[in-house]
Design a protein around this motif. Structure first.
Motif, PDB file in Angstrom:
ATOM      1  N   THR A 327      13.940  27.523 106.192  1.00 23.02           N
ATOM      2  CA  THR A 327      12.793  27.306 106.479  1.00 23.02           C
ATOM      3  C   THR A 327      12.031  28.070 107.169  1.00 23.02           C
ATOM      4  N   VAL A 328      11.019  28.578 106.957  1.00 23.80           N
ATOM      5  CA  VAL A 328      10.173  29.462 107.991  1.00 23.80           C
ATOM      6  C   VAL A 328       8.935  28.662 108.224  1.00 23.80           C
ATOM      7  N   ARG A 329       8.899  28.608 109.646  1.00 28.27           N
ATOM      8  CA  ARG A 329       7.870  27.676 110.170  1.00 28.27           C
ATOM      9  C   ARG A 329       7.108  28.511 110.874  1.00 28.27           C
ATOM     10  N   VAL A 330       5.634  28.496 110.894  1.00 31.28           N
ATOM     11  CA  VAL A 330       4.849  29.059 111.680  1.00 31.28           C
ATOM     12  C   VAL A 330       3.750  28.035 112.480  1.00 31.28           C
ATOM     13  N   SER A 331       3.289  28.418 113.669  1.00 33.07           N
ATOM     14  CA  SER A 331       2.297  27.818 114.253  1.00 33.07           C
ATOM     15  C   SER A 331       0.960  28.814 114.687  1.00 33.07           C
ATOM     16  N   VAL A 332      -0.020  28.166 114.681  1.00 32.05           N
ATOM     17  CA  VAL A 332      -1.185  29.115 114.888  1.00 32.05           C
ATOM     18  C   VAL A 332      -2.217  28.263 115.656  1.00 32.05           C
ATOM     19  N   GLY A 333      -2.702  28.932 116.567  1.00 30.09           N
ATOM     20  CA  GLY A 333      -3.651  27.869 117.511  1.00 30.09           C
ATOM     21  C   GLY A 333      -3.127  27.466 118.620  1.00 30.09           C
ATOM     22  N   GLY A 334      -2.308  28.120 119.126  1.00 32.57           N
ATOM     23  CA  GLY A 334      -1.780  27.770 120.783  1.00 32.57           C
ATOM     24  C   GLY A 334      -0.415  26.943 120.482  1.00 32.57           C
ATOM     25  N   GLN A 335       0.103  27.157 121.727  1.00 28.99           N
ATOM     26  CA  GLN A 335       1.560  26.760 121.814  1.00 28.99           C
ATOM     27  C   GLN A 335       1.599  24.929 122.027  1.00 28.99           C
ATOM     28  N   THR A 336       2.679  24.362 121.675  1.00 29.68           N
ATOM     29  CA  THR A 336       2.697  22.910 121.888  1.00 29.68           C
ATOM     30  C   THR A 336       3.031  22.679 123.377  1.00 29.68           C
TER      31      THR A 336
END
Length: 336
Positions: A327-336
């Motif tokens: 799995t490649v997982r990306v987050s955009v819009g700020g850290q959790t």
């Protein structure tokens, strides 16, 4: 002057390991490649006992020395060394914003000093981890990757980790990624726990993944993904750059899965008003190169360039294999 490629005064690395020798730092030792070392400490005094002699010996030898630590540790070092020292202080939050950025900045700094004639440099850096509120997966990959990424430079890098705040699983990864360890102040040993390659950190789903995905596609074309993602993010409170990053990231990791992975390729997207998480899972093993995504490449048969762009633009990138696949997982819009 004793000049050795392994950083050991007067004895080779294999010989030292074979007899369990502890060896003490000699300030005239010059390394010709990257000497990657960790140290574990449990108090401020322990931290200073490792770091201050390390820097003072470098300064006496005329070696460029860098401190890229958090605010508290930086203040401790400044207070111990006093004013007027030639140490270069770099804010840890700036140096370690993203692994790919850290590698790029360090390589530029190392190249500058090497071209100016430096025979050895020293660096002390606080690598981020969950104990200071930062997700770990891509920093574990960083610690493994720099053994190759900095190999051409004569740099002694010390990565101290605070056992009061660093989770046990992170300490285990640190042990696996550092060829050398300072088990006590002033000692520098071959690390028997070192293993080449990226540690197999457990994949941790993003909290947004507890919800039902807003988009879920199997073996989609990149065009279909861009269209589906575009229709969703138009309803979110993302800036123009962030919206572009989500569309690009979605298209890139799907293309990567279809080109280099094993079907089926499953695309999913979750979002709240300000943040988007995208994951792509295939049944392949993923890239074997620990540098994948962390340094640029123009090789047409490699996924490295696209993955590197993701690492430079997204707020978080996770790559790894678990029971569901790679799995490649990306987050955009700020850290959790």
């Amino acid at each position: 002057m004793c000049t050795r490629s392994d950083g050991f005064p007067g004895i080779g690395r294999a010989a030292a390991a074979s007899i369990g020798l502890r060896y003490f730092e000699v300030i005239s030792v010059v390394v010709t490649g990257f000497f990657h070392e960790t140290a574990f400490y449990g108090s401020d005094d322990d931290f200073l006992a490792h770091v201050v002699p390390f820097l003072e010996n470098g300064l006496r030898a005329g070696e460029p020395s860098v401190v890229a630590c958090g605010e508290w540790n930086t203040s401790l070092v400044r207070g111990a060394l006093g004013r007027g020292t030639a140490v270069l202080y770099v804010p840890g939050a700036d140096q370690y914003s993203r692994p790919s950025e850290a590698i790029s900045q360090y390589r530029a700094l190392f190249r500058e000093h090497t071209e100016a004639g430096s025979r050895q440099m020293r660096v002390v850096g606080d690598v981020p981890h969950p104990g200071v509120g930062v997700r770990w997966d891509w920093w574990a990959r960083y610690e493994a990757a720099v053994n190759q990424a900095y190999a051409e430079f004569p740099v002694w890098g010390l990565c101290p980790y605070d056992t009061r705040t660093t989770p046990p699983e992170v300490l285990a990864d640190v042990t696996r990624t550092h060829p050398n360890v300072a088990t006590a102040p002033g000692t520098h040993e071959v690390n028997p726990g070192y293993r080449e390659g990226v540690p197999g950190s457990t994949q941790v789903p993003d909290p947004l993944e507890r919800r039902s995905p807003l988009v879920e596609l199997v073996d989609p074309t990149a065009g279909a993904v861009r269209e589906a993602v575009g229709s969703v993010i138009g309803r979110l409170r993302l800036g123009e750059d962030e919206s572009h990053d989500v569309v690009y990231a979605s298209s890139e990791i799907v293309t990567n899965g279809l080109t280099h992975g094993t079907a089926p390729v499953r695309f999913r997207l979750w979002a709240d008003e300000k943040r988007v998480v995208v994951s792509v899972t295939d049944q392949g093993s993923g890239p074997s190169d620990p540098l994948a995504g962390l340094v640029p490449t123009t090789e047409t048969l490699s996924a490295g360039l696209g993955l590197w762009i993701l690492h430079r633009t997204c707020d978080y990138v996770s790559m790894g294999r678990d029971a569901d696949g790679f799995t490649v997982r990306v987050s955009v819009g700020g850290q959790t």
